[in-house]
Scaffold this active site. Structure first.
Site, mmCIF file in Angstrom:
data_model
loop_
_atom_site.group_PDB
_atom_site.id
_atom_site.type_symbol
_atom_site.label_atom_id
_atom_site.label_comp_id
_atom_site.label_asym_id
_atom_site.label_seq_id
_atom_site.Cartn_x
_atom_site.Cartn_y
_atom_site.Cartn_z
ATOM 1 N N ASP A 70 37.398 37.343 38.900
ATOM 2 C CA ASP A 70 37.008 37.867 37.605
ATOM 3 C C ASP A 70 35.525 37.561 37.433
ATOM 4 O O ASP A 70 34.976 36.644 38.064
ATOM 5 C CB ASP A 70 37.838 37.232 36.492
ATOM 6 N N GLU A 127 40.514 43.180 18.122
ATOM 7 C CA GLU A 127 41.263 42.504 19.172
ATOM 8 C C GLU A 127 40.777 43.043 20.517
ATOM 9 O O GLU A 127 40.685 44.246 20.716
ATOM 10 C CB GLU A 127 42.769 42.718 19.001
#
Length: 880
Positions: free
Chosen positions: A279, A623
């Site tokens: 990542d 979100e």
């Protein structure tokens, strides 16, 4: 042929296709589809070995990062491993935007997810073709791999990135993940169309605020029972060619350097032969944030030695320093060897040979898809179909479907919104999005559809349309000038539809460039507008003063800042903005017309209405991934409450007081508290973030042109008080499998406009012994007067043991049945499907009696269902 073999699967598909749906929940196993010569991977590995042997140490090190420079002397073009396509390809052209993955999960339709992924794969390949044509290979979105799907378990509804997943259930996630991966990679995993990269491996699902520092301690039970099954299926069953390791630590070790994950499971038990990518900035975190390694050189050594082959580093977005210096130092200090580097590069270059980026591999046909394969009519139709199938009807007192000629008042801040449809990790450029209000106008032309303006809301901000923009010479859109480097003369001048860049479509524009937009904003009506920009510098002038001014470039995850401005109809307001490569913010100009007297407007706008449709919810600005937002109910991308925003709750209360049927349409990526709506609304439709055609899909369902057959992939709780602490990764008390309370709406819930009945179950052991698996058969009948969609769900309840869940999904099939139609449905449960995990993390068949239930949802929730029993007599331990 014994049941469960590929030929038998094909016969069963053909036999049941007349029921109106593809009845097998999973795609064919990759092994059954592969036509690869046995030596294809060996051929690719050999070519990669030979290539790497010709490279200098510095050339090798440069290839370990997500931006891999070209090697002209070896005929190797540049390559960027950073390609995103979570629910649509990201690139410089308008691509097809499908529903957010949580919506795809709500379809409970693995074949549909496979078709969606195949369409995305086609568009990813077409973007690669564009990159080759323009010379922009090496930029994000041009590679023949993709960092999708996200198969983390959505264990807690507070997690902002949960919308990117297939929900809370390991079985559902595994089945849909396999379907997506096979759709992306194509029929042959050894010669993939595009390499799929499931993420984030593993035990990673928030909080966002601590993801770079968190040390997650997880029991062996929860690891094997919840967090790893989907990853195992992705690697073992779907044969994904890549995997992405996560940010956090697991039991003390960084995920990208974890012996437990990378060695014991991935390379060991699962036999993974592909490559691992980190990542972005997870490798730098090993030293800088986790303090697991003493310095950056030691950090890259930890990752490389554990098997992380490719490092994503966000400094590659700008003008990075020598990121290879850390690897060079690690090699000089003896922390890594040349063999460690070569092993990683062979895996990477083997993938580039096998996906067709590098030519010469025997059996590898050219992987060239024309650019015009992007955003085709067929893909647009598929986006509408997927959106329609993702919608979940949770309540209906008979108000729906709406009648022809009905008078509809559409209220709420999302009534005419379009940006909300996209969700996160999606292209800002897609087919023209359709709002709910516009969808209702299209689907019900005889109806009277009135949009009631709303007060300011946290969810405000849609792209300003071309119709409201004018170039300096009066054409629709904005004048855009593209400057290469520090050039004073533009390399390209063209009209863009909005504040957006299309630089990567053109050879004349260099990788590093600046864009300057000029023109005018023209309001279609007089009123108060909220205006804002992202990713640019400059200003928009009203009454000779800057009304919107951006002095610095906004970055990834920054909330949209909006300013209230009064605009007059037809007045031209000058604007000038610029952007340059290196900024992570995406250029955009946004607005929202709001009401300054919302109470009066609500009363007047609904006075003649027969029904009120309230479109409310959240957006991916509230979100999402690690965002710099902190407002009531939201912090850092996660939620701190399961409530709707306060202004929306107040609006719904006011709407209910009008005394007219209230239909609540929700757009959100996570579970929210629907207890008020359950008690007060006439109907509730969960729409998620449904993609570019979302408003049309919602209108089709509200009008009854489509049946709402989606089901909840999440438990909808009343509030966070029903949940354990967010940062506790124990599954005790979480999800439908371990939650002991009564939810507002359970996992698997969803209604249709018709009714269904199930015939008694027939349970047949495979080979005469249930330990070999069983086949469960029933008949589903549409007992109503309308055609409709049903999701037949099979749940298994194990005998009591320490660590046993309440019950667990072990099969699902979506059917489309005409009124009065019957259809036989069979589920084949393998030994792994019948297995559960002991307290100590051992997956096994446990002796005892099991309850099987097949029906419209979870047993005991009042749905149509049939039950049966199964007895296992011996313990059988299964592989990890």
């Amino acid at each position: 042929m014994p049941i469960g073999q590929p030929g038998d699967l094909r016969r069963r598909i053909r036999r049941t296709a007349t029921c109106g749906a593809l009845l097998l929940a999973t795609a064919l196993p990759a092994a059954a589809q592969s036509t690869t010569p046995l030596d294809a991977r060996a051929d690719a590995d050999a070519r990669a070995h030979a290539l790497v042997a010709q490279m200098t140490l510095d050339e090798k090190i440069a290839q370990l990062l997500n931006v891999a420079p070209s090697l002209p002397r070896l005929g190797i073009p540049a390559y960027n491993w950073w390609t995103e396509s979570l629910h649509g390809a990201l690139g410089p052209l308008p691509t097809t935007n499908f529903p957010e993955p949580i919506g795809l999960a709500a379809t409970f339709d693995a074949p549909l997810v496979h078709r969606v992924a195949s369409a995305i794969s086609t568009e990813v390949r077409a973007l690669h073709t564009l990159g080759r044509r323009t010379g922009h290979l090496g930029k994000i979105g041009t590679g023949l791999d993709t960092w999708s799907p996200n198969i983390n378990i959505f264990r807690d509804p507070r997690w902002g990135r949960g919308q990117e997943t297939y929900g809370e259930d390991p079985y559902l996630t595994a089945q849909l993940g396999v379907a997506f991966i096979q759709g992306i990679q194509g029929p042959d995993p050894d010669l993939p169309d595009v390499v799929a990269t499931p993420k984030h491996f593993a035990v990673h699902s928030g909080p966002e605020s601590t993801r770079h520092t968190a040390d997650v301690f997880v029991s062996r039970h929860d690891l094997e029972d919840t967090y790893l099954p989907a990853f195992r299926a992705a690697i073992v069953d779907a044969k994904a060619g890549s995997i992405m390791c996560a940010y956090n630590r697991i039991d003390g070790q960084p995920a990208c350097g974890s012996d437990l994950l990378m060695k014991e499971h991935l390379r060991g038990a699962w036999g993974f032969k592909g490559y691992v990518v980190s990542d972005c900035d997870a490798v730098t975190d090993i030293a800088d944030r986790h303090k697991y390694a003493p310095d950056p050189a030691a950090a890259v050594a930890v990752a490389l030695k554990a098997g992380t082959d490719n490092e994503c580093n966000t400094q590659t977005l700008g003008a990075p320093k020598d990121l290879g210096a850390r690897y060079r130092e690690a090699w000089q200090r003896g922390l890594i060897s040349t063999n460690d580097i070569d092993q990683a590069l062979v895996r990477l270059f083997s993938a580039r040979y096998r996906n067709g980026d590098l030519a010469g591999l025997s059996g590898r046909a050219p992987n060239a898809v024309p650019v015009d394969a992007i955003d085709t009519p067929a893909h647009r139709d598929l986006a509408l179909q997927a959106a329609s199938k993702s919608l979940v009807l949770l309540k209906n007192d008979g108000t729906l479907p709406l009648k022809t000629g009905v008078k509809i008042a559409v209220i709420g801040p999302l009534a005419d919104a379009t940006r909300v449809l996209r969700g996160n990790y999606s292209s800002t450029q897609s087919a023209p999005p359709i709002s709910v209000a516009d969808g209702l106008r299209r689907v019900l032309p005889a109806a009277n559809v009135t949009v009631v303006p709303a007060a300011a809301s946290l969810t405000d901000g849609d792209p300003v349309p071309t119709t409201a923009l004018r170039t300096p010479d009066g054409k629709p859109g904005l004048r855009a000038e593209y400057f290469n480097g520090g050039d004073a003369k533009p390399a390209l001048v063209r009209v863009e539809p909005g504040l957006e860049s299309h630089a990567l479509q053109f050879k004349d524009v260099a990788d590093r460039h600046k864009v300057v937009w000029t023109g005018y904003l023209v309001a279609p009506a007089t009123g108060t507008y909220r205006l804002g920009v992202t990713g640019v510098q400059g200003e928009l002038t009203v009454a000779d003063k800057p009304a919107v001014k951006a002095s610095t470039y906004s970055q990834w995850g920054e909330p949209l800042a909006l300013t209230d401005v009064r605009l007059e109809k037809g007045q031209r307001y000058p604007l000038r903005f610029q952007a340059q490569t290196g900024s992570t913010g995406v250029p955009g100009l946004f607005w929202k017309r709001i009401s300054m007297a919302p109470d009066a407007d609500l009363k007047a706008g609904t006075a003649d209405a027969d029904v009120v449709v309230a479109v409310v919810g959240l957006t991916s600005d509230l979100e999402g991934e690690e965002m710099a937002i902190k407002v009531d109910g939201f912090a850092g991308g996660d939620k701190t409450s399961l409530d709707l925003p306060a202004e929306q709750r107040a609006l719904l209360t006011q709407a209910k007081a009008l005394g007219k049927p209230l239909v609540v349409v929700l757009m959100n990526g996570s579970a929210i508290d629907l207890s008020w709506a359950k008690d007060n609304a006439a109907a509730i439709l969960e729409a998620w973030y449904p993609g570019q055609s979302g408003g049309l899909a919602v209108a089709d369902v509200l009008a009854g042109r489509a049946d709402p057959g989606g089901r909840l992939p999440l438990t909808f709780y009343r509030g966070i008080e029903d949940l354990p602490p967010f940062d506790d990764y124990s599954m005790h008390g979480r999800t439908y499998r371990y939650y002991a309370g009564t939810p507002v709406y359970p996992f698997g819930a969803g209604l249709s406009y018709t009714t269904f009945r199930y015939a008694p179950l027939r349970i047949e052991p495979v080979g005469g012994a249930p330990e070999n698996g069983v086949v469960v058969t029933t008949e589903v009948a549409n007992t109503g007067t309308r055609d409709g969609d049903e999701v037949a769900q099979l749940y298994l309840t194990p005998p009591a043991f320490d660590g046993a869940p309440r019950l667990a999904l072990r099969g699902f099939q979506r059917l489309s049945l005409k009124a009065g139609e019957r259809c036989q449905v069979s589920f084949r449960l393998s030994p792994r499907d019948l297995s559960f995990v002991t307290r100590d993390g051992i997956r096994q068949l446990t002796p005892g009696q099991y309850r099987l239930s097949v029906g419209s949802g979870q047993p005991g929730t009042g749905v149509a269902q049939q039950d049966g029993a199964l007895t296992l007599k011996q313990t059988v331990v299964l592989a990890q």
